[in-house]
Design an enzyme around this catalytic site. Structure first.
Site, PDB file in Angstrom:
ATOM      1  N   ASP A  43     -32.478  55.033 -17.396  1.00 26.89           N
ATOM      2  CA  ASP A  43     -33.197  54.912 -16.415  1.00 26.89           C
ATOM      3  C   ASP A  43     -32.203  55.667 -15.248  1.00 26.89           C
ATOM      4  O   ASP A  43     -33.064  56.224 -14.519  1.00 26.89           O
ATOM      5  CB  ASP A  43     -32.960  53.319 -15.731  1.00 26.89           C
ATOM      6  CG  ASP A  43     -31.643  52.878 -16.189  1.00 26.89           C
ATOM      7  OD1 ASP A  43     -30.810  53.303 -16.620  1.00 26.89           O
ATOM      8  OD2 ASP A  43     -31.292  51.666 -15.352  1.00 26.89           O
ATOM      9  N   ALA A 139     -24.462  38.923 -21.291  1.00 21.68           N
ATOM     10  CA  ALA A 139     -25.238  38.905 -22.495  1.00 21.68           C
ATOM     11  C   ALA A 139     -26.001  40.170 -22.673  1.00 21.68           C
ATOM     12  O   ALA A 139     -26.767  40.538 -23.511  1.00 21.68           O
ATOM     13  CB  ALA A 139     -26.192  37.749 -22.729  1.00 21.68           C
ATOM     14  N   GLY A 140     -26.172  41.026 -21.505  1.00 24.17           N
ATOM     15  CA  GLY A 140     -27.020  42.073 -21.334  1.00 24.17           C
ATOM     16  C   GLY A 140     -28.562  41.719 -20.962  1.00 24.17           C
ATOM     17  O   GLY A 140     -29.133  42.487 -21.297  1.00 24.17           O
ATOM     18  N   SER A 144     -27.176  39.928 -13.145  1.00 22.32           N
ATOM     19  CA  SER A 144     -26.841  40.625 -11.970  1.00 22.32           C
ATOM     20  C   SER A 144     -28.133  40.828 -11.112  1.00 22.32           C
ATOM     21  O   SER A 144     -28.168  40.541  -9.847  1.00 22.32           O
ATOM     22  CB  SER A 144     -25.910  41.842 -12.169  1.00 22.32           C
ATOM     23  OG  SER A 144     -26.745  42.792 -12.884  1.00 22.32           O
ATOM     24  N   ASP A 188     -33.068  47.217 -13.974  1.00 25.01           N
ATOM     25  CA  ASP A 188     -33.183  45.699 -14.098  1.00 25.01           C
ATOM     26  C   ASP A 188     -33.734  44.996 -12.740  1.00 25.01           C
ATOM     27  O   ASP A 188     -34.322  44.139 -12.837  1.00 25.01           O
ATOM     28  CB  ASP A 188     -31.643  45.300 -14.059  1.00 25.01           C
ATOM     29  CG  ASP A 188     -31.137  45.838 -15.336  1.00 25.01           C
ATOM     30  OD1 ASP A 188     -31.727  46.309 -16.180  1.00 25.01           O
ATOM     31  OD2 ASP A 188     -29.787  45.867 -15.597  1.00 25.01           O
TER      32      ASP A 188
END
Length: 397
Positions: A43, A139-140, A144, A188
């Site tokens: 990204d 945990a990925g 956030s 994300d």
């Protein structure tokens, strides 16, 4: 988690609001975590990613206040953080360490939204915000971006901002980059804000153009199993930044703006220009971009049972070329494949977090048992294993 769990997390946010602020909120908003099906560390190289939103969400309860101040509370911390909205400009980015890290996410979004909209902080309505989340932390799965997305939709509605979902995602990324200090890309935030049920978001991180890609998991009898290793990671620490710097060195050596502009055919020339570590970092990103495009094509032409080899190849590239896996992640992937998973790979920024496995519905328990047994045999702490469902993006509850 079921819809009942969503309601209970919203109720936790509402109860926390009443407890901390002594009043009722006007409503709750929420945004999901995400699983990245494929496309890791592409990204911020202007490349391609294929994430989907999941059913685990962060909820925020909100009420306006009359005094131009912002106050944030969370189940993560016993203390609320409060300051005037017109103090945000002086706080970020230079004095961000003056507030706890968790509070930088919502305060950073408020700061970025005011800047993006051109609103005068002195004229903006003050707000109280209280957060609760069902997204596993560390945990990925992008807890956030879930905080950022929930904050962005809540404040945009409260302040009457005419910003579209992409602009809200950009505000979330700016908050993460400058207010928190984590050098992440925009994947994300885009997944949290644009997610759709039963679909992934094919995102071009350069143009920010998106395409909704039907996954067809349910129809094919497939589940996405998350194997959370329990190994915590933090994007604000060194490993992530070092990988990003290596990518920038590789792009500079080839004279291109970003690794998005590099093809597999360019790698031979690159080998003579950079050290071996930089070469392997670049090779991961270039081949990962190709795998994302191939996954989208394969989903369309052959369906989800045909993407397993691409997931496995992605993990090998992250393990060997980008070197962001850890023994627990490798063990999770190997155990899932040995138990009959269609494909498996680590997901997220690496150095810990979770692996995902695409599994036939009738083999989910076997994969779960295999992962737990493999961790036990290796002397690792038992993983947390659960399924996720491609779900809708951020909004008012």
């Amino acid at each position: 988690m079921t819809d009942t769990a969503h309601v209970s997390t919203a109720d936790v946010a509402r109860s926390l609001f009443i407890e901390r602020f002594g009043a009722e909120p006007v409503g709750t908003w929420s945004a999901p975590g995400r699983v990245n099906l494929i496309g890791e560390h592409t990204d911020y190289n202007d490349g391609f990613v294929l994430p989907f939103a999941i059913q685990h969400r962060t909820h925020v309860a909100l009420a306006p206040r009359e005094d131009g101040r912002i106050r944030v509370a969370s189940t993560f911390d016993d203390a609320a953080v409060e300051l005037a909205l017109d103090e945000l400009d002086g706080l970020f980015p230079g004095r961000r360490d003056e507030v706890p890290e968790w509070a930088r996410y919502p305060l950073g979004v408020a700061w970025a939204l005011l800047a993006a909209s051109g609103a005068n902080p002195a004229d903006a309505t003050g707000v109280d915000l209280a957060f609760a989340s069902s997204v596993p932390i560390g945990a990925g799965l992008s807890s956030s971006a879930a905080i950022e997305g929930a904050t962005a939709v809540a404040l945009a509605e409260t302040w009457g901002l005419s910003l579209d979902r992409v602009a809200l995602a950009q505000a979330g990324r700016r908050a993460e980059n400058e207010a928190v200090g984590a050098p992440t890309g925009i994947m994300d935030q885009m997944a949290a804000l644009l997610g759709r049920a039963d679909a992934a978001i094919f995102l071009d991180c350069r143009s920010l153009e998106t395409q909704v890609v039907d996954l067809g998991f349910a129809q094919a009898g497939l589940e996405v199993v998350v194997i959370d290793t329990g190994v915590k990671h933090s994007h604000a620490t060194g490993g992530y930044g070092e990988r990003r710097a290596a990518c920038e060195r590789g792009a500079a050596a080839l004279g291109v703006p970003a690794l998005r502009d590099v093809t597999v055919d360019d790698l031979e020339r690159l080998a003579g220009l950079v050290d071996d570590v930089t070469f392997r970092r670049v090779r991961h990103v270039v081949t990962e971009n190709e795998r994302v495009i191939e996954t989208v094509r394969t989903l369309s032409e052959q369906g989800p049972t045909a993407i397993g080899e691409l997931l496995v190849a992605s993990h090998a590239s992250m393990r060997d070329d980008f070197e962001i896996s850890v023994p627990e992640l490798d063990t999770a992937v190997e155990a899932a494949l040995s138990a009959g998973a269609v494909g498996a790979r680590m997901t997220g920024g690496g150095f810990g977090g979770a692996a995902i496995a695409l599994v036939a519905r009738d083999r989910v328990e076997q994969v779960r048992d295999a992962a737990i047994a493999a961790f036990s045999a290796s002397g690792f702490t038992a993983p947390t294993v659960f399924t996720v469902v491609p779900s809708a993006g951020a909004g008012r509850d």
